[in-house]
Design an enzyme around this catalytic site. Structure first.
Site, PDB file in Angstrom:
ATOM      1  N   LYS A  84      24.277 -52.648  40.673  1.00 53.28           N
ATOM      2  CA  LYS A  84      24.285 -51.275  40.896  1.00 53.28           C
ATOM      3  C   LYS A  84      23.201 -50.508  40.493  1.00 53.28           C
ATOM      4  O   LYS A  84      22.562 -50.934  39.229  1.00 53.28           O
ATOM      5  CB  LYS A  84      25.655 -50.609  40.083  1.00 53.28           C
ATOM      6  N   SER A 159      32.534 -44.348  41.213  1.00 56.75           N
ATOM      7  CA  SER A 159      31.127 -44.369  41.825  1.00 56.75           C
ATOM      8  C   SER A 159      30.508 -45.658  42.078  1.00 56.75           C
ATOM      9  O   SER A 159      29.218 -45.399  42.700  1.00 56.75           O
ATOM     10  CB  SER A 159      30.332 -43.729  40.499  1.00 56.75           C
ATOM     11  N   SER A 183      35.718 -46.501  38.269  1.00 60.34           N
ATOM     12  CA  SER A 183      34.805 -46.637  39.257  1.00 60.34           C
ATOM     13  C   SER A 183      34.375 -48.192  39.725  1.00 60.34           C
ATOM     14  O   SER A 183      33.439 -48.319  40.363  1.00 60.34           O
ATOM     15  CB  SER A 183      33.571 -45.983  38.685  1.00 60.34           C
TER      16      SER A 183
END
Length: 501
Positions: A84, A159, A183
């Protein structure tokens, strides 16, 4: 190596691919080459990757193959993955999905990235995310939204939506994600993969760009509980550079996952496990399709020997207002460093220093980040700190106490991850509060700092995946993984892939 094996490499999870690498049935270079080709072919329609470094990935794959040839072993050695874009990386740009950090390169790697690299994983690149990890749909990225591989018209969750979409689409077998208010768990549920947020402090936050420091936690996302256990074992452990890191020795979560329960049998590996069902997690507003899939998952757990007990988490509804006071307050403080002076974007034209600050932040931050900064600044301001922030912290402690009371009656807590399946892209743009409400079931565990998982348990409206949330007490990751693994040994929900992938 057969052509059939080569063609199926992208369908292998971490554990299966690791075994194939150990048996020399495939090389890391072969696996990496095939996955890079899949990224090239499929990612334009998904938007999961923000940066791909094929040359560095192949070099790392060759290094992993050389380590194996020299006699080194390791479950993750040579396994491709991606990170990420909230984790800083020395050799690739790190943007946190924001124009504020466009082109930024860190002088060091995040601890999580470094530990996975030391274990021999091969990083293909950086994955898209909501800007500074703020969002529930991955529509807040400054660069491009991410599509859900199951239905490109729907969101993948956020997210960590880019991370989830990449695993679901079989572009990589595993990824890193971060969970502040859900998330990891929510996008895992929306895309039909497995994800775990460990106890706060189990994974180092060093090099993870901060959103809300008392909530942010790194975790793995992959196909199965076994894959997550292997990754979490490598990611976790004390880090003296992180003041929030828990001082405990490294753990083998894979071994904990495989350990048999006392009194368990082959047919009932979960015998004696008490799973609590909070009535607040099954409200009247819960979508019927989600409720049906979750209860099918719970029925499977019962067949495996678990006992379901009713519990209560009476302050569940307060989790949303508490979170959306505490998290924006911490974001307001953390994001003050992005001012155009030290690093990141700087406005091209400005009058004086104050004007530079204003224009830099106005240009660099997106709408959702600005919204949360303003909320956070307000609740921390003179005259409102006691009324809002301090009260929210008191309620946070009460929410944590509710869990401890529940855990006197059960070992794990279960329920839905989200009230609905993934929604249509743009559906909640006009009313951000609707998106905030989608986190009702994940926020309580985050506020309490507890470990939590999302495990696929079927499909709902439109053929979209549904995840079962499992929550454990502090440092009970092994117990969570054991229950999830038992469920996945008895079902194939986690093996389903979206059409075309």
């Amino acid at each position: 190596m057969t052509t059939t094996r080569t063609q199926s490499l992208h369908q292998m999870g971490v554990a299966e691919l690791g075994r194939a690498l150990a048996e020399k049935a495939v090389s890391s270079r072969e696996a990496t080459t095939q996955l890079l080709a899949r990224v090239t072919t499929h990612d334009a329609a998904l938007g999961a990757f923000l940066h791909v470094d094929a040359e560095a990935a192949l070099a790392a794959a060759d290094a992993a193959d050389a380590r194996r040839a020299a006699g080194e072993a390791g479950a993750l050695l040579g396994v491709p993955m991606a990170h990420k874009d909230i984790f800083v990386t020395r050799d690739m740009p790190t943007t946190a999905g924001s124009k504020m950090l466009a082109g930024y390169r860190s002088p060091f790697d995040a601890t999580v990235v470094a530990r996975l690299a030391a274990a021999g994983t091969v990083s293909l690149g950086k994955l898209n995310c909501d800007e500074f990890a703020m969002g529930s749909a991955n529509e807040n990225s400054a660069y491009k939204p991410v599509a859900n591989p199951w239905d490109a018209s729907r969101v993948p969750g956020g997210s960590s939506g880019g991370s989830a979409a990449a695993v679901a689409a079989r572009l990589v077998p595993a990824v890193t994600g971060t969970d502040t208010g859900g998330s990891i768990r929510q996008p895992a549920s929306f895309t039909g993969i497995t994800g775990i947020k460990p106890t706060y402090g189990v994974c180092s936050r060093y090099g993870m760009i901060a959103f809300a420091s008392s909530l942010d936690q790194a975790g793995p996302m992959a196909r199965s509980a076994e894959d997550c256990a292997l990754l979490l074992s490598a990611m976790s452990g004390f880090d003296e550079r992180d003041a929030t890191s828990i001082q405990q020795p490294p753990q083998d979560f894979h071994a904990q996952m495989l350990a048999a329960r006392e009194g368990a049998t082959a047919a009932q590996p979960l015998r004696g496990l008490r799973i609590g069902l909070p009535k607040e997690f099954f409200p009247a507003g819960l979508s019927a399709d989600v409720d049906k899939a979750v209860r099918e998952g719970l029925a499977q757990l019962q067949k495996l020997g678990a006992t379901l007990v009713d519990v209560s988490l009476p302050r569940t509804e307060l989790a949303i207002p508490v979170y959306y006071i505490i998290a924006p307050a911490e974001a307001s403080s953390n994001l003050s460093r992005f001012d155009g002076v030290k690093f990141g974007h700087r406005a091209a034209e400005y009058g004086d220093l104050l004007d530079m600050y204003k224009k830099t932040r106005a240009e660099g931050f997106g709408a959702e980040v600005k919204r949360r900064i303003m909320i956070g600044t307000y609740v921390l301001s003179h005259g409102y700190y006691d009324a809002y922030y301090l009260q929210a912290q008191k309620l946070r402690r009460m929410i944590a106490d509710d869990f401890q009371q529940a855990f006197t009656q059960c070992d794990l807590i279960a329920g839905p991850v989200a009230p609905t399946v993934a929604w249509q892209a743009g559906q909640k743009d006009a009313d951000p509060v609707k998106a905030y409400l989608a986190d009702i079931f994940t926020l309580p565990g985050s506020l309490a700092g507890l470990p939590g998982m999302s495990v696929p348990v079927g499909f709902g409206e439109g053929g979209m995946p549904v995840g079962l949330q499992l929550l454990g007490n502090y440092f009970k990751e092994g117990q969570l993984l054991h229950a999830a693994h038992a469920l996945q040994q008895a079902t194939d929900w986690h093996q389903q892939a979206p059409a075309g992938y």
